[in-house]
Write a protein that holds these residues in place. Structure first.
Motif, PDB file in Angstrom:
ATOM      1  N   GLU A 114       0.835  -1.193   0.000  1.00 63.09           N
ATOM      2  CA  GLU A 114       0.000   0.000   0.000  1.00 63.09           C
ATOM      3  C   GLU A 114       0.870   1.243   0.000  1.00 63.09           C
ATOM      4  O   GLU A 114       1.833   1.335   0.760  1.00 63.09           O
ATOM      5  CB  GLU A 114      -0.917   0.017   1.216  1.00 63.09           C
ATOM      6  CG  GLU A 114      -1.961  -1.092   1.219  1.00 63.09           C
ATOM      7  CD  GLU A 114      -2.916  -0.965   2.397  1.00 63.09           C
ATOM      8  OE1 GLU A 114      -3.874  -0.177   2.295  1.00 63.09           O
ATOM      9  OE2 GLU A 114      -2.692  -1.640   3.400  1.00 63.09           O
ATOM     10  N   GLU A 132       8.501   5.092  -0.106  1.00 67.13           N
ATOM     11  CA  GLU A 132       8.037   4.383   1.080  1.00 67.13           C
ATOM     12  C   GLU A 132       6.671   3.765   0.833  1.00 67.13           C
ATOM     13  O   GLU A 132       5.825   4.325   0.143  1.00 67.13           O
ATOM     14  CB  GLU A 132       7.970   5.329   2.281  1.00 67.13           C
ATOM     15  CG  GLU A 132       9.315   5.673   2.872  1.00 67.13           C
ATOM     16  CD  GLU A 132       9.182   6.376   4.209  1.00 67.13           C
ATOM     17  OE1 GLU A 132       8.027   6.632   4.632  1.00 67.13           O
ATOM     18  OE2 GLU A 132      10.215   6.654   4.840  1.00 67.13           O
ATOM     19  N   GLU A 134       3.738   0.682   2.774  1.00 68.81           N
ATOM     20  CA  GLU A 134       3.433  -0.215   3.883  1.00 68.81           C
ATOM     21  C   GLU A 134       3.152  -1.586   3.285  1.00 68.81           C
ATOM     22  O   GLU A 134       2.317  -1.722   2.392  1.00 68.81           O
ATOM     23  CB  GLU A 134       2.217   0.285   4.673  1.00 68.81           C
ATOM     24  CG  GLU A 134       2.444   1.597   5.414  1.00 68.81           C
ATOM     25  CD  GLU A 134       3.498   1.495   6.508  1.00 68.81           C
ATOM     26  OE1 GLU A 134       3.783   0.366   6.963  1.00 68.81           O
ATOM     27  OE2 GLU A 134       4.039   2.541   6.911  1.00 68.81           O
ATOM     28  N   SER A 136       2.456  -5.768   4.075  1.00 66.06           N
ATOM     29  CA  SER A 136       2.042  -6.753   5.081  1.00 66.06           C
ATOM     30  C   SER A 136       1.941  -8.130   4.454  1.00 66.06           C
ATOM     31  O   SER A 136       1.768  -8.271   3.234  1.00 66.06           O
ATOM     32  CB  SER A 136       0.692  -6.362   5.704  1.00 66.06           C
ATOM     33  OG  SER A 136      -0.310  -6.296   4.708  1.00 66.06           O
ATOM     34  N   VAL A 149       4.048  -7.205   9.407  1.00 67.30           N
ATOM     35  CA  VAL A 149       3.849  -5.901   8.785  1.00 67.30           C
ATOM     36  C   VAL A 149       5.116  -5.064   8.861  1.00 67.30           C
ATOM     37  O   VAL A 149       6.030  -5.351   9.638  1.00 67.30           O
ATOM     38  CB  VAL A 149       2.696  -5.119   9.474  1.00 67.30           C
ATOM     39  CG1 VAL A 149       1.383  -5.869   9.351  1.00 67.30           C
ATOM     40  CG2 VAL A 149       3.025  -4.840  10.935  1.00 67.30           C
ATOM     41  N   SER A 150       5.142  -4.028   8.040  1.00 62.32           N
ATOM     42  CA  SER A 150       6.194  -3.025   8.123  1.00 62.32           C
ATOM     43  C   SER A 150       5.616  -1.806   8.829  1.00 62.32           C
ATOM     44  O   SER A 150       4.414  -1.548   8.768  1.00 62.32           O
ATOM     45  CB  SER A 150       6.664  -2.611   6.720  1.00 62.32           C
ATOM     46  OG  SER A 150       5.613  -1.982   6.005  1.00 62.32           O
ATOM     47  N   THR A 151       6.453  -1.079   9.503  1.00 61.42           N
ATOM     48  CA  THR A 151       6.032   0.204  10.068  1.00 61.42           C
ATOM     49  C   THR A 151       7.256   1.089  10.180  1.00 61.42           C
ATOM     50  O   THR A 151       8.217   0.763  10.876  1.00 61.42           O
ATOM     51  CB  THR A 151       5.343   0.050  11.437  1.00 61.42           C
ATOM     52  OG1 THR A 151       5.162   1.353  12.003  1.00 61.42           O
ATOM     53  CG2 THR A 151       6.147  -0.804  12.398  1.00 61.42           C
ATOM     54  N   HIS A 152       7.229   2.204   9.484  1.00 67.23           N
ATOM     55  CA  HIS A 152       8.382   3.103   9.480  1.00 67.23           C
ATOM     56  C   HIS A 152       8.569   3.789  10.824  1.00 67.23           C
ATOM     57  O   HIS A 152       9.643   4.306  11.112  1.00 67.23           O
ATOM     58  CB  HIS A 152       8.207   4.141   8.367  1.00 67.23           C
ATOM     59  CG  HIS A 152       8.163   3.527   7.000  1.00 67.23           C
ATOM     60  ND1 HIS A 152       9.293   3.163   6.305  1.00 67.23           N
ATOM     61  CD2 HIS A 152       7.113   3.182   6.206  1.00 67.23           C
ATOM     62  CE1 HIS A 152       8.946   2.631   5.148  1.00 67.23           C
ATOM     63  NE2 HIS A 152       7.629   2.635   5.061  1.00 67.23           N
ATOM     64  N   GLU A 153       7.532   3.762  11.653  1.00 66.52           N
ATOM     65  CA  GLU A 153       7.621   4.422  12.950  1.00 66.52           C
ATOM     66  C   GLU A 153       8.635   3.740  13.866  1.00 66.52           C
ATOM     67  O   GLU A 153       9.166   4.366  14.771  1.00 66.52           O
ATOM     68  CB  GLU A 153       6.248   4.447  13.618  1.00 66.52           C
ATOM     69  CG  GLU A 153       5.242   5.338  12.897  1.00 66.52           C
ATOM     70  CD  GLU A 153       3.903   5.367  13.601  1.00 66.52           C
ATOM     71  OE1 GLU A 153       3.776   4.688  14.641  1.00 66.52           O
ATOM     72  OE2 GLU A 153       3.000   6.062  13.134  1.00 66.52           O
ATOM     73  N   ALA A 158      10.335  -0.488   4.131  1.00 67.39           N
ATOM     74  CA  ALA A 158       9.505  -1.042   3.076  1.00 67.39           C
ATOM     75  C   ALA A 158       9.462  -0.034   1.949  1.00 67.39           C
ATOM     76  O   ALA A 158       9.059   1.109   2.148  1.00 67.39           O
ATOM     77  CB  ALA A 158       8.100  -1.340   3.588  1.00 67.39           C
ATOM     78  N   ALA A 180      11.105  -5.300   1.672  1.00 68.72           N
ATOM     79  CA  ALA A 180      10.727  -4.837   3.006  1.00 68.72           C
ATOM     80  C   ALA A 180      11.216  -5.793   4.070  1.00 68.72           C
ATOM     81  O   ALA A 180      11.484  -6.969   3.818  1.00 68.72           O
ATOM     82  CB  ALA A 180       9.205  -4.704   3.110  1.00 68.72           C
ATOM     83  N   LEU A 182       9.647  -7.244   7.476  1.00 74.39           N
ATOM     84  CA  LEU A 182       8.339  -7.353   8.115  1.00 74.39           C
ATOM     85  C   LEU A 182       8.479  -8.036   9.469  1.00 74.39           C
ATOM     86  O   LEU A 182       9.142  -9.064   9.592  1.00 74.39           O
ATOM     87  CB  LEU A 182       7.378  -8.162   7.241  1.00 74.39           C
ATOM     88  CG  LEU A 182       7.227  -7.710   5.788  1.00 74.39           C
ATOM     89  CD1 LEU A 182       6.186  -8.571   5.082  1.00 74.39           C
ATOM     90  CD2 LEU A 182       6.847  -6.243   5.714  1.00 74.39           C
TER      91      LEU A 182
END
Length: 223
Positions: A114, A132, A134, A136, A149-153, A158, A180, A182
Motif C-alpha cells: 500500500e 516508502e 506499507e 504486510s 507488517v512493516s512500520t516506518h515508525e 519497506a 521490506a 516485516l
C-alpha cells in the motif's frame, strides 16, 4: 474470479508466488489490486461519523481549535487539511496478491503493498527512485505463522519502485519491484522488536488495476 496479474518474490528466503484477482465478494465487485480517489477531509468525516453526535461535535471543535493554533497555511497544517482539505486531488493505491494454494485465499498467505495517498498531478514522479510503502504478509507456512507488517515508525523498511504506473478511469496498470523487512504485528504492538522474528520479503509485481469508490477502506478485499 478473474486474474489481473501476478507478484513473484521471496519471503524469508523461500520463493513465493501470488495472483492479483478481481470478482464478486459478498455481492460487491472487488479488485485486489486497485486505486481510489482519496480525500483527507472525507476520511475525517467517515471517522467522526462512526461516533456519537455529541462526541463528534466535541471532537470537531477541538480539532478546529488546534488547526487555528497551528495557522492557516494548509500545506504546513495537516489538521487544516483533514478538516477542510487543500483541494489537491489524491490517489491511494493497493496491490494485494493472494496465495492460490491457500485454503482461504483472502485470509491466508496474502501479500499487500500500500502506498500513502499521492498527488494525482504528480503521479509520474513515482516512476523515479524508491518510495516508502506499507507492506504486510499473512505468513502461513513453516513453523512461524502470523501477520507480519512493516512500520516506518519503529524503523522497519519497506519500499516500492515503479517501472510503469497507469491510473485511468476504470482501472490502470502497475509494474515494479518491492522489498521490506516485516515483523510480527504482536511484537510491534508491544513495542519490542526481536530482529530474529522479522522476515525479509522482496520481489516484482505486474498487474492490471481496478478502480474503487473514494475513500473505501483499503482492507476491504481482506475482510
Amino acid at each position: 474470479m478473474t486474474v489481473l496479474g501476478s507478484i513473484d518474490g521471496t519471503v524469508d528466503g523461500t520463493e513465493r508466488g501470488w495472483l492479483t484477482i478481481s470478482g464478486e465478494v459478498d455481492g460487491n465487485d472487488m479488485a485486489s489490486a486497485a486505486w481510489r480517489p482519496h480525500s483527507d477531509a472525507q476520511t475525517m468525516e467517515n471517522a467522526l461519523g462512526a461516533i456519537g453526535e455529541q462526541q463528534r461535535e466535541q471532537m470537531k471543535e477541538r480539532l478546529e481549535k488546534m488547526a487555528e493554533m497551528m495557522g492557516d497555511d494548509a500545506a504546513a497544517n495537516p489538521l487544516a487539511q483533514m478538516l477542510g482539505g487543500d483541494g489537491e486531488e489524491k490517489i491511494a493505491l493497493r496491490i494485494m496478491g493472494v496465495d492460490p494454494d491457500a485454503e482461504k485465499i483472502l485470509r491466508q498467505g496474502g501479500l499487500t503493498i500500500e502506498l500513502p495517498p499521492f498527488s494525482a498531478e504528480n503521479k509520474d514522479e513515482l516512476l523515479h527512485g524508491q518510495h516508502e510503502a506499507e507492506i504486510s504478509y499473512h505468513k502461513n507456512f513453516g513453523e512461524k505463522t502470523g501477520f507480519h507488517v512493516s512500520t516506518h515508525e519503529v524503523g522497519t523498511d519497506a519500499v516500492v519502485a515503479f517501472d510503469q504506473l497507469e491510473i485511468v478511469e476504470g482501472g490502470g496498470f502497475a509494474q515494479g519491484t518491492f522489498e521490506a523487512s516485516l515483523c510480527p504485528i504482536s511484537a510491534l504492538m508491544k513495542g519490542s522488536i526481536d530482529p530474529e522474528a522479522c522476515i525479509r520479503v522482496a520481489g516484482r509485481f505486474e498487474t492490471d488495476l481496478g478502480e474503487e469508490e473514494p475513500n473505501s477502506p483499503a482492507s476491504r478485499s481482506n475482510d
